[in-house]
Design a protein around this motif. Structure first.
Motif, PDB file in Angstrom:
ATOM      1  N   SER A 140       0.809  -1.222   0.000  1.00  0.00           N
ATOM      2  CA  SER A 140       0.000   0.000   0.000  1.00  0.00           C
ATOM      3  C   SER A 140       0.838   1.266   0.000  1.00  0.00           C
ATOM      4  CB  SER A 140      -0.944   0.013   1.205  1.00  0.00           C
ATOM      5  OG  SER A 140      -0.207  -0.133   2.410  1.00  0.00           O
ATOM      6  N   ASP A 156      -5.653   2.239   0.019  1.00  0.00           N
ATOM      7  CA  ASP A 156      -6.009   0.877   0.459  1.00  0.00           C
ATOM      8  C   ASP A 156      -7.107   0.378  -0.454  1.00  0.00           C
ATOM      9  OD1 ASP A 156      -6.334  -1.481   1.787  1.00  0.00           O
ATOM     10  OD2 ASP A 156      -7.456  -0.612   3.472  1.00  0.00           O
ATOM     11  N   ASP A 157      -6.708  -0.354  -1.514  1.00  0.00           N
ATOM     12  CA  ASP A 157      -7.631  -0.745  -2.581  1.00  0.00           C
ATOM     13  C   ASP A 157      -8.278   0.520  -3.166  1.00  0.00           C
ATOM     14  OD1 ASP A 157      -6.971  -3.407  -2.224  1.00  0.00           O
ATOM     15  OD2 ASP A 157      -8.526  -3.682  -0.687  1.00  0.00           O
TER      16      ASP A 157
END
Length: 399
Positions: free
Chosen positions: A86, A112-113
């Motif tokens: 990340s 984060d995604d």
């Protein structure tokens, strides 16, 4: 009941305030503890990464730093030597690198995604072969908040249950604590009501006779008035005496000692025989030791004898004996008896008995006193089946 309810409500409200304050304190302490643990873990992992970097044994991708953590190692020239997925290849921090002591920083907006997340991070520096290297490890603030929120929800669910249990326990304990007070208050009210009710009739009779005698102004008639008033006074004295005796039985303890019940019976029979033409048979009286108050037991026997003599046609039989369970006193008359449906009611205060047994003069408290004395001594009294008349049986515990 009202006092008990109010006290329970007040105590429950106070308990609720205490529980809320305690829950807030617990949440604050828990948050502090979770944060401290996260800081300790992040610092320890940063020290491990710095040591690996100084030894030249770092992997390019950092994976072993925890599910809710991110990490990065920055070289002496500011380049990223290794990082978690990340954080990527860009340095997460550019200042305070190379500090000798661990430094806490905030990493905000870390990808984060499809979202971003904030981290509470620590910087730890170690000396490598080419210069100082800095390890950065951060713990998710959201993870800390979730832990605190989980505890808060648990407390929120548990608090009403605890309050409900506390209220139920308080209701039970207050009931047991206040019962003697409520009973004493009820006895006081009953005593006052009974006295007022029973004294009203003789006092009204007093006034009526005095007013009539005053209007007639007949000196000779005053003799009859005085005689009637004396009779009423005697009844009032007996009534007050009986009421006071019952009040004492209800509220105070009596001194107990070993008493020969048969001696008490014979003494009371000798006292009543000169006042009545009824034959009182004591052939059934035998040794019957009991533990109790002699004066109270004498009052019990006296009232049973007075009741039996008042309703007997010609004969009263008195017996007492000891058996395996205790001592038994029996007083039986040959009068009209007591209707089976009224056998328990005759022991109520101011209950003057079965109409079939007539309306003989009395205060209506004699048999109530008998029951009160028997109860105080751990015994029982009942109206049993007899030979046609009334049969009263008093059973007292074995010595």
């Amino acid at each position: 009941m009202g006092t008990r309810l109010r006290l329970t409500a007040v105590a429950t409200a106070v308990s609720a305030v205490v529980l809320v304050a305690a829950s807030v304190l617990v949440l604050a302490l828990f948050q502090r503890q979770v944060t401290d643990n996260a800081d300790d873990l992040a610092t320890s992992r940063a020290e491990d990464l710095a040591a690996l970097a100084a030894a030249g044994r770092l992997p390019d991708l950092l994976t072993d730093i925890g599910d809710d953590s991110v990490g990065q190692v920055i070289g002496p020239d500011g380049s990223v030597l290794a990082a978690s997925a990340s954080l990527g290849a860009a340095p997460a921090v550019t200042d305070r690198l190379g500090s000798e002591d661990p430094v806490r920083i905030d990493l905000d907006g870390v990808p984060d995604d499809d979202e971003t997340e904030d981290y509470r991070a620590w910087l730890v520096t170690a000396q490598g072969p080419d210069g100082p290297v800095t390890a950065v490890v951060g713990t998710s603030r959201e993870a800390i908040r979730e832990d605190v929120l989980a505890l808060g929800l648990a407390l929120l669910v548990a608090m009403p249950l605890v309050l409900l249990a506390a209220a139920a326990l308080l209701w039970f304990l207050l009931g047991r604590t206040l019962r003697p007070v409520e009973d004493a208050h009820l006895r006081q009210r009953t005593f006052v009501a009974d006295a007022a009710h029973e004294l009203q009739s003789p006092l009204a009779s007093y006034r009526t006779q005095l007013e009539v005698a005053q209007r007639q102004d007949d000196p000779a008639g005053w003799r009859a008035v005085v005689s009637d008033l004396l009779a009423e006074t005697d009844r009032m004295e007996r009534l007050v005496r009986d009421l006071l005796f019952l009040a004492r039985q209800d509220s105070s303890a009596s001194a107990m000692s070993l008493v020969d019940l048969d001696d008490v019976v014979l003494e009371e029979v000798a006292r009543v025989r000169p006042t009545t033409a009824v034959d009182v048979d004591v052939t059934g009286v035998s040794a019957a030791p009991v533990r109790g108050n002699r004066d109270d037991l004498a009052r019990l026997v006296r009232n049973l004898l007075a009741n039996a003599v008042r309703h007997a046609s010609a004969r009263v039989q008195v017996a007492c004996r000891q058996d395996a369970t205790g001592s038994l006193l029996v007083v039986e008359d040959d009068g009209p008896g007591v209707d089976p449906g009224l056998r328990d009611a005759v022991f109520e205060r101011f209950r003057r008995g079965d109409p079939a047994r007539g309306h003989a003069a009395g205060t209506g408290l004699g048999l109530s006193i008998v029951r009160a004395v028997a109860d105080r001594h751990g015994g029982t009294v009942r109206v049993a089946d007899g030979g046609g008349g009334a049969r009263f049986e008093v059973r007292l515990p074995r010595v």
